[in-house]
Design an enzyme around this catalytic site. Structure first.
Site: not given
Ligand code: PMP
Length: 338
Positions: A63, A287
């Site tokens: 991010k 994630s």
């Molecule tokens: N993984 C993590 C740890 C995140 O903080 C985010 C952003 N919210 C994402 C994945 C997903 O990214 P995006 O917002 O670009 O879909």
């Protein structure tokens, strides 16, 4: 020109040039790719699985890219002024942390609206430490609760400017301009499949669009929590995969480029984050575990034999010390230290 190439190759020209960033925001982007050879070998995969290490960013997550891109876009449009404006954003944590360090460097005040259900205390502590005002919204009210709180905060702060990652084209724009080209270049254009978790959708939309522009045969596979399968047509729900599964299909999502949606449970995501740590020595967040779980499913398919699967590991592991991810290690150490 020649000097630059020689230096990249490790030759010294005698007279060295400085390569010193003049501030930390210049270090956003340019993260490395790593092949997960031990996991590929153990699972006897015949496709290559490559991870993009977004925890190499200045404040440790993907991010940082969107934060810099959206702030610079607002600056270019004359919407914010250093020393005067307060930037306000909603965040599950990582976008806010990215915005906080950029706001310090560029001279903005910063307010982060976060879900107020104890969602990642570590991230809230980091936001506070970086000088952000942290405001809670009611997570039970969903997206409406976020926007009601944002408008309330903005109307109370003079010279405030709302940056909304769900609608701002500079969010996917960061990935179209940088993340996509980095992957294309670092794979020598050999990527066959992009596997990508979905939060705001900025990452998959920008990266996927760029890669498909370079090669229309590149497949874009997105990952969402099985407890909150909104893209798959299901209901939003609670889950443990922080950063993805926001429970909403946002304006910035380019769903037309999605070739497949894979759902991963919180339990499977955590299991796979632990695999990254214990088998590859890669300390990544939850994630990232979800992204790995989906990538391994894709890489195990016979049609993907010999193909290159690239996935994104959005954040590092240390930000999740108080979560289920670290439960065993934490309980062991707490007992030992009691
Ligand atoms: N993984 C993590 C740890 C995140 O903080 C985010 C952003 N919210 C994402 C994945 C997903 O990214 P995006 O917002 O670009 O879909």
């Amino acid at each position: 020109m020649m000097g630059g190439i020689r230096r990249l190759l490790g030759f010294s020209d005698g007279e060295e040039e400085e390569t010193i960033a003049s501030n930390i925001t210049q270090l956003v982007g340019r993260t490395p790719l790593v092949e997960l050879k031990k996991i590929m070998e153990k699972d006897m995969l015949e496709a290559r699985v490559i991870g993009k290490m977004e925890f190499f960013q200045p404040l440790g997550s993907i991010k940082d890219r969107g934060a810099l891109s959206m702030i610079e876009d607002a600056e270019e449009k004359g919407l914010i002024r250093a020393g005067i404006s307060t930037v306000v954003t909603h965040t599950s944590g990582n976008l806010g942390i990215g915005m906080a360090f950029i706001a310090i460097q560029k001279g903005y005040r910063f307010t982060a609206v976060v879900p107020g259900d104890g969602y990642s205390l570590e991230k809230q502590i980091l936001l506070k430490y970086l000088g952000a005002d942290v405001v809670h919204c009611d997570p039970n009210l969903g997206v409406k609760g976020i926007y009601d709180k944002l408008y309330e905060v903005c109307s109370a702060i003079p010279d405030s400017h709302l940056i909304d990652q769900f609608t701002n084209p500079a969010n996917p724009g960061a990935h179209f301009r940088n993340t996509g080209p980095e992957i294309w270049k670092d794979t020598g254009g050999r990527i066959d499949v992009l596997v990508c978790g979905v939060g705001s959708g900025g990452t998959f939309s920008g990266t996927g669009k760029y890669l498909k522009m370079k090669n229309p045969h590149v497949k874009v596979i997105v990952v969402e929590p099985s407890e909150s399968p909104v893209l798959s047509g299901g209901q939003a729900g609670r889950h443990l995969i922080q950063g993805i599964g926001a429970g909403v299909i946002t304006d910035v999502m380019d769903t037309s480029i999605i070739d497949e949606i894979i759902t991963v449970s919180s339990e499977e995501a955590i299991k796979n984050s632990r695999r990254l740590a214990s088998e590859e020595g890669i300390l990544a967040g939850i994630s990232s575990g979800a992204a790995l779980a989906a990538s391994l499913r894709v890489a195990g398919r016979s049609e993907n034999k010999g193909k290159m699967v690239v996935t994104i590991f959005p954040s590092g592991g240390e930000r999740y010390m108080r979560t289920q991810l670290f439960a065993e290690a934490r309980e062991y150490c707490e007992k030992m230290n009691a």
